[in-house]
Design a protein around this motif. Structure first.
Motif, PDB file in Angstrom:
ATOM      1  N   SER A   1       0.806  -1.223   0.000  1.00 30.46           N
ATOM      2  CA  SER A   1       0.000   0.000   0.000  1.00 30.46           C
ATOM      3  C   SER A   1       0.835   1.266   0.000  1.00 30.46           C
ATOM      4  CB  SER A   1      -0.949   0.007   1.208  1.00 30.46           C
ATOM      5  OG  SER A   1      -1.883  -1.045   1.122  1.00 30.46           O
ATOM      6  N   ALA A   2       2.087   1.183   0.392  1.00 27.39           N
ATOM      7  CA  ALA A   2       2.954   2.370   0.385  1.00 27.39           C
ATOM      8  C   ALA A   2       3.170   2.901  -1.027  1.00 27.39           C
ATOM      9  CB  ALA A   2       4.296   2.041   1.028  1.00 27.39           C
ATOM     10  N   ALA A   3       2.909   2.082  -2.045  1.00 32.87           N
ATOM     11  CA  ALA A   3       3.092   2.515  -3.429  1.00 32.87           C
ATOM     12  C   ALA A   3       1.956   3.397  -3.926  1.00 32.87           C
ATOM     13  CB  ALA A   3       3.218   1.293  -4.342  1.00 32.87           C
ATOM     14  N   ILE A   4       0.866   3.472  -3.167  1.00 33.69           N
ATOM     15  CA  ILE A   4      -0.304   4.241  -3.599  1.00 33.69           C
ATOM     16  C   ILE A   4      -0.023   5.740  -3.487  1.00 33.69           C
ATOM     17  CG2 ILE A   4      -2.727   4.770  -3.106  1.00 33.69           C
ATOM     18  CD1 ILE A   4      -2.981   1.924  -1.980  1.00 33.69           C
ATOM     19  N   THR A   5      -0.286   6.480  -4.561  1.00 32.11           N
ATOM     20  CA  THR A   5      -0.153   7.935  -4.511  1.00 32.11           C
ATOM     21  C   THR A   5      -1.509   8.635  -4.495  1.00 32.11           C
ATOM     22  OG1 THR A   5       0.070   8.040  -6.932  1.00 32.11           O
ATOM     23  CG2 THR A   5       2.098   7.916  -5.627  1.00 32.11           C
ATOM     24  N   GLU A   6      -2.585   7.902  -4.884  1.00 27.79           N
ATOM     25  CA  GLU A   6      -3.930   8.472  -4.797  1.00 27.79           C
ATOM     26  C   GLU A   6      -4.959   7.349  -4.799  1.00 27.79           C
ATOM     27  OE1 GLU A   6      -6.846  11.799  -6.944  1.00 27.79           O
ATOM     28  OE2 GLU A   6      -5.172  10.925  -8.079  1.00 27.79           O
ATOM     29  N   ARG A   7      -5.877   7.424  -3.834  1.00 27.38           N
ATOM     30  CA  ARG A   7      -7.039   6.524  -3.844  1.00 27.38           C
ATOM     31  C   ARG A   7      -8.133   7.201  -4.646  1.00 27.38           C
ATOM     32  NH1 ARG A   7     -11.935   5.676  -1.374  1.00 27.38           N
ATOM     33  NH2 ARG A   7     -12.471   3.498  -0.877  1.00 27.38           N
ATOM     34  N   LEU A   8      -8.655   6.501  -5.646  1.00 25.87           N
ATOM     35  CA  LEU A   8      -9.640   7.081  -6.554  1.00 25.87           C
ATOM     36  C   LEU A   8     -11.053   6.863  -6.022  1.00 25.87           C
ATOM     37  CD1 LEU A   8      -7.976   5.900  -9.866  1.00 25.87           C
ATOM     38  CD2 LEU A   8      -7.740   8.106  -8.719  1.00 25.87           C
ATOM     39  N   ARG A   9     -11.815   7.928  -5.900  1.00 22.25           N
ATOM     40  CA  ARG A   9     -13.169   7.846  -5.373  1.00 22.25           C
ATOM     41  C   ARG A   9     -14.084   7.155  -6.374  1.00 22.25           C
ATOM     42  NH1 ARG A   9     -15.229  13.607  -4.595  1.00 22.25           N
ATOM     43  NH2 ARG A   9     -14.624  13.591  -6.813  1.00 22.25           N
ATOM     44  N   PRO A  10     -15.108   6.449  -5.902  1.00 24.36           N
ATOM     45  CA  PRO A  10     -16.059   5.832  -6.827  1.00 24.36           C
ATOM     46  C   PRO A  10     -16.703   6.846  -7.773  1.00 24.36           C
ATOM     47  CG  PRO A  10     -16.386   4.977  -4.617  1.00 24.36           C
ATOM     48  CD  PRO A  10     -15.408   6.110  -4.497  1.00 24.36           C
ATOM     49  N   GLU A  11     -16.831   8.102  -7.338  1.00 26.96           N
ATOM     50  CA  GLU A  11     -17.382   9.133  -8.214  1.00 26.96           C
ATOM     51  C   GLU A  11     -16.513   9.349  -9.444  1.00 26.96           C
ATOM     52  OE1 GLU A  11     -18.240  10.642  -3.960  1.00 26.96           O
ATOM     53  OE2 GLU A  11     -16.855   9.279  -4.982  1.00 26.96           O
ATOM     54  N   ASP A  12     -15.202   9.114  -9.299  1.00 29.92           N
ATOM     55  CA  ASP A  12     -14.262   9.306 -10.404  1.00 29.92           C
ATOM     56  C   ASP A  12     -13.926   8.008 -11.124  1.00 29.92           C
ATOM     57  OD1 ASP A  12     -14.031  12.063  -9.863  1.00 29.92           O
ATOM     58  OD2 ASP A  12     -12.543  11.666  -8.302  1.00 29.92           O
ATOM     59  N   MET A  13     -13.885   6.895 -10.409  1.00 28.94           N
ATOM     60  CA  MET A  13     -13.585   5.611 -11.033  1.00 28.94           C
ATOM     61  C   MET A  13     -14.321   4.512 -10.287  1.00 28.94           C
ATOM     62  SD  MET A  13      -9.968   3.863 -12.182  1.00 28.94           S
ATOM     63  CE  MET A  13      -9.719   5.122 -13.439  1.00 28.94           C
ATOM     64  N   LEU A  14     -15.428   4.063 -10.853  1.00 26.76           N
ATOM     65  CA  LEU A  14     -16.179   2.965 -10.257  1.00 26.76           C
ATOM     66  C   LEU A  14     -15.370   1.677 -10.366  1.00 26.76           C
ATOM     67  CD1 LEU A  14     -19.795   3.633 -11.564  1.00 26.76           C
ATOM     68  CD2 LEU A  14     -19.109   3.472  -9.162  1.00 26.76           C
ATOM     69  N   PRO A  15     -15.299   0.901  -9.295  1.00 25.81           N
ATOM     70  CA  PRO A  15     -14.522  -0.352  -9.333  1.00 25.81           C
ATOM     71  C   PRO A  15     -15.228  -1.429 -10.134  1.00 25.81           C
ATOM     72  CG  PRO A  15     -15.569  -0.073  -7.197  1.00 25.81           C
ATOM     73  CD  PRO A  15     -15.842   1.186  -7.955  1.00 25.81           C
ATOM     74  N   ALA A  16     -14.519  -2.528 -10.350  1.00 27.23           N
ATOM     75  CA  ALA A  16     -15.101  -3.687 -11.011  1.00 27.23           C
ATOM     76  C   ALA A  16     -16.126  -4.341 -10.091  1.00 27.23           C
ATOM     77  CB  ALA A  16     -14.013  -4.694 -11.378  1.00 27.23           C
ATOM     78  N   CYS A  17     -17.094  -5.022 -10.681  1.00 23.84           N
ATOM     79  CA  CYS A  17     -18.090  -5.734  -9.893  1.00 23.84           C
ATOM     80  C   CYS A  17     -17.413  -6.811  -9.045  1.00 23.84           C
ATOM     81  CB  CYS A  17     -19.126  -6.366 -10.818  1.00 23.84           C
ATOM     82  SG  CYS A  17     -20.040  -5.165 -11.805  1.00 23.84           S
ATOM     83  N   GLY A  18     -17.574  -6.716  -7.736  1.00 25.05           N
ATOM     84  CA  GLY A  18     -16.957  -7.674  -6.827  1.00 25.05           C
ATOM     85  C   GLY A  18     -15.540  -7.352  -6.423  1.00 25.05           C
ATOM     86  N   GLN A  19     -14.981  -6.246  -6.894  1.00 26.31           N
ATOM     87  CA  GLN A  19     -13.590  -5.922  -6.571  1.00 26.31           C
ATOM     88  C   GLN A  19     -13.399  -5.765  -5.061  1.00 26.31           C
ATOM     89  OE1 GLN A  19     -11.257  -3.559  -9.335  1.00 26.31           O
ATOM     90  NE2 GLN A  19     -10.821  -2.092  -7.723  1.00 26.31           N
TER      91      GLN A  19
END
Length: 318
Positions: free
Chosen positions: A188-206
């Motif tokens: 998780s340290a590699a993450i630079t931004e968590r994308l909100r569902p409003e901007d990027m909906l995840p895959a079904c069941g992700q």
């Protein structure tokens, strides 16, 4: 049975680092739950590695059969009795049921969000014009193009560390990955931004896992009680809603369809969208209803999206 009389659970899994991490976690949970309070005969667990078509064929997923190519060989081993249970990333499972196999447990869901892993701590908004961003997902590609039509989306395959190295080695400016996979691999340290569902909906069941077993063993096997205890009703309902929507719009696992279900007590809210390949068109909607109607809510929202033109986007050439 092992030499001291404790039962042995054979758990089938792909051999990737993420699959082994997920399967190992489930194996430990099942062993502890099966042992029961005060039982010193803690069951043994054997992880049985199974190579799938998706592991062998490195072509684009949409061309070699979708993410279902990661499932077939594992399910065959389960049906043949070589293993007792198998663990999948739920988003990889085809929506059609498999004969003689049932989802015995859906553990508590990890964060379902997509995330950006970029050089120099960049966010999506901070990426320079022409930045090269890697993803193997048409869903992520479409939404990324909607957010930043000026960046170059580069198709990539490979495990999590392979994709992260594309950034650290300078071949790409960023990659889009699942928060859940990074968390389970302690990346998780590699993450630079968590994308909100409003901007990027995840895959079904992700973010959810599916623990499958043979239907005949669901209630009678010695580990059936452990499966029942591992199952999280809220996570199962959310996944059911998202996957019933995917099935109802008749889209495959790699189609540009995103969905996100949230649970608040006995109420479920489902938001979903279908995207054009270039991200310039989308049909989006939401529905709210009783948790017990999760599957029906998914179908209801799918019908609404189709009525408003989602079918045309799914049928368009890619």
């Amino acid at each position: 049975m092992d030499p001291v009389g404790a039962p042995l659970l054979r758990l089938g899994t792909r051999g990737s680092a993420l699959a082994l991490a997920q399967s190992g976690m489930v194996a430990r949970q099942l062993a502890e739950l099966a042992a029961g309070s005060g039982d010193e005969r803690v069951p043994g667990v054997e992880l049985v590695r199974i190579k799938t078509e998706g592991d062998v064929n490195q072509g684009p997923l949409a061309q070699i059969g979708g993410t279902g190519v990661f499932v077939g060989a594992v399910r065959t081993a389960l049906a043949d009795g070589r293993v007792d249970v198998v663990v999948h990333s739920y988003k990889d499972l085809p929506t059609a049921p498999a004969d003689g196999i049932v989802v015995g447990a859906v553990p508590v869901r990890e964060d379902p969000a997509d995330v950006l892993c970029a050089r120099d701590g960049l966010t999506v908004a901070g990426l320079p014009t022409g930045a090269r961003v890697g993803t193997g997902s048409p869903r992520r590609s479409a939404q990324l193009r909607a957010l930043r039509p000026d960046v170059e989306v580069v198709p990539v395959r490979g495990n999590v560390d392979t994709r992260l190295r594309l950034v650290t080695d300078g071949h790409l400016d960023a990659v889009v990955l699942a928060a859940s996979g990074l968390a389970r691999l302690d990346r998780s340290a590699a993450i630079t931004e968590r994308l909100r569902p409003e901007d990027m909906l995840p895959a079904c069941g992700q973010g959810a896992l599916a623990v499958e077993c043979r239907t005949v063993d669901r209630q009678t096997a010695w580990y059936a009680g452990a499966l029942n205890a591992l199952d999280d009703p809220a996570t199962r309902a959310a996944a059911d809603a998202e996957r019933s929507l995917l099935a109802a719009v008749e889209a495959g696992c790699v189609a540009p369809v995103g969905a996100h279900a949230t649970v608040d007590g006995a109420t479920l809210r489902l938001t979903a969208a279908v995207f054009s390949a270039d991200g310039q068109e989308q049909v989006r909607g939401s529905v709210t209803g009783p948790l017990v109607d999760a599957v029906a809510l998914g179908v209801e929202l799918a019908e609404d999206l189709l009525t408003r033109g989602a079918g045309r986007l799914l049928a368009a050439p890619r």
